[in-house]
Design an enzyme around this catalytic site. Structure first.
Site, PDB file in Angstrom:
ATOM      1  N   GLU A 121       3.200  -9.637  15.181  1.00 19.86           N
ATOM      2  CA  GLU A 121       2.394 -10.142  16.295  1.00 19.86           C
ATOM      3  C   GLU A 121       2.512 -11.675  16.387  1.00 19.86           C
ATOM      4  O   GLU A 121       2.694 -12.231  17.465  1.00 19.86           O
ATOM      5  CB  GLU A 121       0.944  -9.729  16.082  1.00 19.86           C
ATOM      6  N   ARG A 142       0.821  -1.217   0.000  1.00 18.22           N
ATOM      7  CA  ARG A 142       0.000   0.000   0.000  1.00 18.22           C
ATOM      8  C   ARG A 142       0.855   1.267   0.000  1.00 18.22           C
ATOM      9  O   ARG A 142       0.401   2.324  -0.435  1.00 18.22           O
ATOM     10  CB  ARG A 142      -0.993  -0.023   1.166  1.00 18.22           C
TER      11      ARG A 142
HETATM   12  P1  AMP Z   1       2.915  -1.921  11.627  1.00 20.08           P
HETATM   13  O1  AMP Z   1       2.180  -2.533  12.763  1.00 20.08           O
HETATM   14  O2  AMP Z   1       3.112  -0.421  11.831  1.00 20.08           O
HETATM   15  O3  AMP Z   1       4.205  -2.605  11.323  1.00 20.08           O
HETATM   16  O4  AMP Z   1       1.958  -2.071  10.364  1.00 20.08           O
HETATM   17  C1  AMP Z   1       2.078  -3.142   9.492  1.00 20.08           C
HETATM   18  C2  AMP Z   1       1.468  -2.822   8.147  1.00 20.08           C
HETATM   19  O5  AMP Z   1       0.081  -3.031   8.219  1.00 20.08           O
HETATM   20  C3  AMP Z   1       1.699  -1.405   7.664  1.00 20.08           C
HETATM   21  O6  AMP Z   1       2.101  -1.456   6.322  1.00 20.08           O
HETATM   22  C4  AMP Z   1       0.351  -0.732   7.795  1.00 20.08           C
HETATM   23  O7  AMP Z   1       0.108   0.021   6.629  1.00 20.08           O
HETATM   24  C5  AMP Z   1      -0.641  -1.871   7.898  1.00 20.08           C
HETATM   25  N1  AMP Z   1      -1.650  -1.671   8.947  1.00 20.08           N
HETATM   26  C6  AMP Z   1      -1.543  -2.022  10.233  1.00 20.08           C
HETATM   27  N2  AMP Z   1      -2.657  -1.732  10.926  1.00 20.08           N
HETATM   28  C7  AMP Z   1      -3.501  -1.161  10.041  1.00 20.08           C
HETATM   29  C8  AMP Z   1      -4.834  -0.626  10.138  1.00 20.08           C
HETATM   30  N3  AMP Z   1      -5.529  -0.618  11.271  1.00 20.08           N
HETATM   31  N4  AMP Z   1      -5.389  -0.137   9.003  1.00 20.08           N
HETATM   32  C9  AMP Z   1      -4.705  -0.142   7.848  1.00 20.08           C
HETATM   33  N5  AMP Z   1      -3.461  -0.629   7.695  1.00 20.08           N
HETATM   34  C10 AMP Z   1      -2.858  -1.132   8.778  1.00 20.08           C
END
Ligand code: AMP
Length: 172
Positions: A96, A59
């Site tokens: 996770e 994305r």
């Molecule tokens: P992170 O936990 O910051 O490593 O996020 C992992 C990936 O998942 C990133 O590329 C975020 O864009 C996506 N992501 C995580 N949580 C969400 C959410 N609630 N809505 C949209 N994208 C998410």
């Protein structure tokens, strides 16, 4: 910004139960919203001499490409393992459940580069922190970090170095 916010779609229980997914496809499909995103993201970096934007799969490729185009910079993809065809460097990080890996071409960034790392959403920050380390190992002059959305309750900023310069367009 209200125009963008009104077009972000909250999807409950995606990809797993308990997650409220911030869906930006409803922003990107709207021509005016797409234009505003490109303009607003680039305004934060106009005077910074940015030479490369790194977009995180998948994305982050969308906003990252628009940002690079607006800034007259190059675009570099940071990808899941095994997707990039030439010589890569990699960084493993904790998710996770289990581990994940992010890769980048070894020759994608050099010591003369000023880089913006871009992803659509900052959640726990694990993905961006790994990408930051990866890009840092290529010794660019400067690294900025950028998101369209920041989920502040998850405190993803804490996963990144204290001196990292982080911007986000919209905070929840
Ligand atoms: P992170 O936990 O910051 O490593 O996020 C992992 C990936 O998942 C990133 O590329 C975020 O864009 C996506 N992501 C995580 N949580 C969400 C959410 N609630 N809505 C949209 N994208 C998410």
């Amino acid at each position: 910004m209200e125009y963008i916010k009104a077009r972000i779609r909250d999807v409950k229980d995606f990809p797993t139960k308990g997650i409220i997914f911030k869906d930006l496809t409803t922003v990107f499909k709207d021509p005016r919203a797409l234009h505003i995103i490109g303009w607003d993201l680039s305004q934060m970096y106009r005077d910074k001499g940015v030479t490369k934007v790194v977009g995180i799969e998948s994305r982050g490729f969308i906003g990252g490409s628009i940002l690079a185009f607006e800034l007259g910079a190059g675009f570099v993809p940071a990808r899941k393992p095994g997707k990039l065809p030439a010589d890569t460097i990699r960084m493993e990080y904790d998710k996770e459940y289990g581990k994940d890996v992010i890769e980048i071409h070894r020759d994608a960034i050099g010591p003369d580069d000023i880089v913006v790392l871009h992803d659509d959403v900052l959640a726990t920050g694990g993905t961006m922190a790994a990408t930051y380390k990866l890009v840092k190992s290529l010794n660019p002059k400067k690294i900025y970090v950028n998101f369209i959305i920041e989920l502040t309750a998850l405190n993803g900023r804490a996963a990144l170095p204290e001196d990292a310069e982080i911007t986000s367009l919209i905070k929840y």
